[in-house]
Design a protein around this motif. Structure first.
Motif, short mmCIF file in Angstrom:
data_model
loop_
_atom_site.label_atom_id
_atom_site.label_comp_id
_atom_site.label_asym_id
_atom_site.label_seq_id
_atom_site.Cartn_x
_atom_site.Cartn_y
_atom_site.Cartn_z
N ALA A 157 0.77 -1.24 0.17
CA ALA A 157 0.33 0.12 0.04
C ALA A 157 1.08 0.73 -0.23
O ALA A 157 0.81 2.46 -0.47
N LEU A 158 1.56 0.72 0.80
CA LEU A 158 2.81 2.27 0.81
C LEU A 158 3.44 2.46 -0.71
O LEU A 158 3.48 3.63 -1.03
N ALA A 159 3.86 1.20 -1.18
CA ALA A 159 4.39 1.65 -2.99
C ALA A 159 3.39 2.40 -3.96
O ALA A 159 4.14 3.62 -4.04
N GLU A 160 2.67 1.82 -2.53
CA GLU A 160 1.60 2.76 -4.77
C GLU A 160 0.60 3.26 -3.95
O GLU A 160 0.34 4.36 -4.66
N ARG A 161 -0.01 3.98 -3.13
CA ARG A 161 -0.62 4.99 -2.77
C ARG A 161 0.04 6.57 -1.79
O ARG A 161 0.65 7.04 -1.48
N GLY A 162 1.98 5.66 -1.17
CA GLY A 162 2.20 6.41 -0.80
C GLY A 162 1.85 6.67 0.79
O GLY A 162 0.89 6.15 1.43
N PRO A 163 2.66 7.42 1.21
CA PRO A 163 2.02 7.59 3.23
C PRO A 163 1.34 8.69 3.43
O PRO A 163 0.74 8.96 2.47
N THR A 164 0.46 8.38 4.58
CA THR A 164 -0.61 8.57 5.26
C THR A 164 -0.06 10.23 6.31
O THR A 164 0.65 10.29 6.20
N PRO A 165 -0.97 10.42 6.03
CA PRO A 165 -0.72 11.56 7.56
C PRO A 165 -0.44 11.08 8.83
O PRO A 165 0.36 11.73 9.53
N TYR A 166 -0.13 9.60 9.01
CA TYR A 166 0.34 8.85 10.49
C TYR A 166 1.37 7.91 10.03
O TYR A 166 2.09 7.99 11.03
N HIS A 167 2.60 8.76 9.00
CA HIS A 167 3.56 7.89 8.81
C HIS A 167 4.68 8.56 8.74
O HIS A 167 4.25 10.03 8.69
N ARG A 168 5.86 8.69 9.93
CA ARG A 168 7.00 8.92 10.49
C ARG A 168 6.92 8.42 8.57
O ARG A 168 8.34 7.89 8.42
N LEU A 169 7.55 10.48 8.71
CA LEU A 169 8.59 10.83 7.46
C LEU A 169 9.92 10.68 7.14
O LEU A 169 10.65 11.02 6.65
N SER A 170 10.30 10.00 8.83
CA SER A 170 12.25 10.24 8.62
C SER A 170 12.69 9.67 8.90
O SER A 170 14.40 9.22 8.74
N TRP A 171 11.75 8.28 8.56
CA TRP A 171 12.31 6.89 8.52
C TRP A 171 13.06 6.16 7.34
O TRP A 171 12.83 6.94 5.77
N ALA A 172 13.93 5.11 7.14
CA ALA A 172 14.75 5.13 6.21
C ALA A 172 14.10 4.40 4.93
O ALA A 172 14.37 4.45 3.44
N TYR A 173 12.53 3.96 5.42
CA TYR A 173 12.07 2.79 4.36
C TYR A 173 11.88 4.03 2.87
O TYR A 173 11.54 3.65 1.89
N LEU A 174 11.67 5.36 3.45
CA LEU A 174 11.46 6.02 1.95
C LEU A 174 12.28 6.16 0.79
O LEU A 174 12.37 6.51 -0.18
N ASP A 175 13.98 5.47 1.81
CA ASP A 175 15.19 5.87 0.45
C ASP A 175 14.91 5.11 0.10
O ASP A 175 15.42 5.10 -1.70
N ALA A 176 13.41 3.99 0.03
CA ALA A 176 13.09 2.95 -1.36
C ALA A 176 12.75 2.34 -1.89
O ALA A 176 11.47 2.05 -2.86
N LEU A 177 11.51 3.96 -1.95
CA LEU A 177 10.69 4.41 -2.69
C LEU A 177 11.34 5.89 -3.04
O LEU A 177 10.58 6.77 -2.81
N PRO A 178 11.73 5.74 -4.48
CA PRO A 178 11.58 7.17 -5.00
C PRO A 178 10.83 7.83 -6.26
O PRO A 178 10.65 8.85 -5.59
N GLN A 179 9.15 7.14 -6.06
CA GLN A 179 8.27 7.96 -5.77
C GLN A 179 7.97 9.34 -4.91
O GLN A 179 6.76 9.92 -5.01
N TRP A 180 8.12 8.29 -3.90
CA TRP A 180 7.85 9.42 -2.50
C TRP A 180 9.30 9.61 -1.99
O TRP A 180 8.66 10.03 -0.41
N ARG A 181 10.58 9.74 -2.64
CA ARG A 181 11.34 10.06 -2.06
C ARG A 181 11.29 11.03 -1.45
O ARG A 181 12.05 11.55 -0.35
N HIS A 182 10.92 12.29 -2.07
CA HIS A 182 11.14 13.42 -2.02
C HIS A 182 10.26 13.97 -0.56
O HIS A 182 10.39 15.29 -0.63
N LEU A 183 9.60 13.04 -0.41
CA LEU A 183 8.72 13.89 1.07
C LEU A 183 9.51 13.11 3.09
O LEU A 183 9.01 13.62 3.46
N LYS A 184 10.76 12.74 2.27
CA LYS A 184 11.43 12.64 3.46
C LYS A 184 11.81 14.31 4.08
O LYS A 184 12.26 14.67 3.48
N LYS A 185 11.52 13.71 5.42
CA LYS A 185 12.13 14.69 6.47
C LYS A 185 13.65 13.92 6.60
O LYS A 185 13.79 13.10 7.28
N VAL A 186 14.02 15.13 7.28
CA VAL A 186 15.62 15.43 7.77
C VAL A 186 15.99 15.17 9.48
O VAL A 186 14.71 15.99 9.48
#
Length: 205
Positions: A157-186
């Motif tokens: 679901a994360l790969a297809e739909r991207g993170p929800t408002p409840y996701h932690r956007l600093s977590w490393a899982y976003l590194d493996a999702l190029p289409q959503w990587r721009h949402l990652k927080k430092v």
């Protein structure tokens, strides 16, 4: 609870116990079935002298890092207790609470200390309930079953739909999702790791 999840808050329970005999089967919450854990939590809420829950949101985890978020959640649990404990027993080897509290860390404390075990069960049942409620509007993510941890359903679901408002956007899982990587927080943690520390507090005095 929830320190290794990809979504949802981190939850800390502060539990104060007396000298009464603990409920039968009390142990680390992760060693119990869902049914038994839920039943035991209901018993424990009446058995403990007092307890309180504290949470840190995904946004706070992203902004502060996990260690500071746990400290924040623990502080909220402590502040909500009707009495101030003389000492704090933390499950694990890391003291993430610190002064002014007198802290003792116990590795696998949820298997050897009734206060920590009680806190573990209450915290997990409460957080699982919260995640099930958060998942009502995001059924594809399976939060009711995975509590925000990376299950196959959650990953798909994360790969297809991207993170929800409840996701932690600093977590490393976003590194493996190029289409959503721009949402990652430092994150404020320098190494980006998740400290190996438990998300429960036990008080015993």
């Amino acid at each position: 609870m929830g320190r290794g999840a990809w979504a949802g808050p981190v939850t800390v329970c502060a539990a104060i116990t007396g000298l009464r005999r603990p409920p039968e089967g009390l142990t680390d919450s992760k060693l119990l079935t869902i049914k038994r854990r839920t039943e035991l939590a209901a018993v424990l809420r009446k058995w403990v002298t007092s307890y309180a829950l504290g949470h840190a949101s995904p946004e706070e985890i992203d902004d502060l890092g996990m260690t500071a978020a746990l400290r924040l959640a623990a502080g909220r649990a402590l502040d909500a207790l009707p009495v101030r404990p003389d000492a704090v027993i933390l499950d694990g080897k890391h003291d993430y609470l610190g002064a002014p509290w007198r802290v003792r860390t116990v590795i696998k404390g949820d298997q050897s200390c009734v206060a920590v075990a009680a806190a573990s069960v209450i915290a997990k049942v409460q957080r699982d309930k919260m995640m099930a409620e958060l998942g009502i509007d995001h059924a594809d993510f399976g939060f009711a079953d995975n509590a925000g941890y990376p299950s196959p359903v959650h990953k798909t679901a994360l790969a297809e739909r991207g993170p929800t408002p409840y996701h932690r956007l600093s977590w490393a899982y976003l590194d493996a999702l190029p289409q959503w990587r721009h949402l990652k927080k430092v994150r404020s943690c320098t190494d980006g790791s998740v400290p190996e520390i438990e998300g429960q507090l036990g008080f015993d005095f």
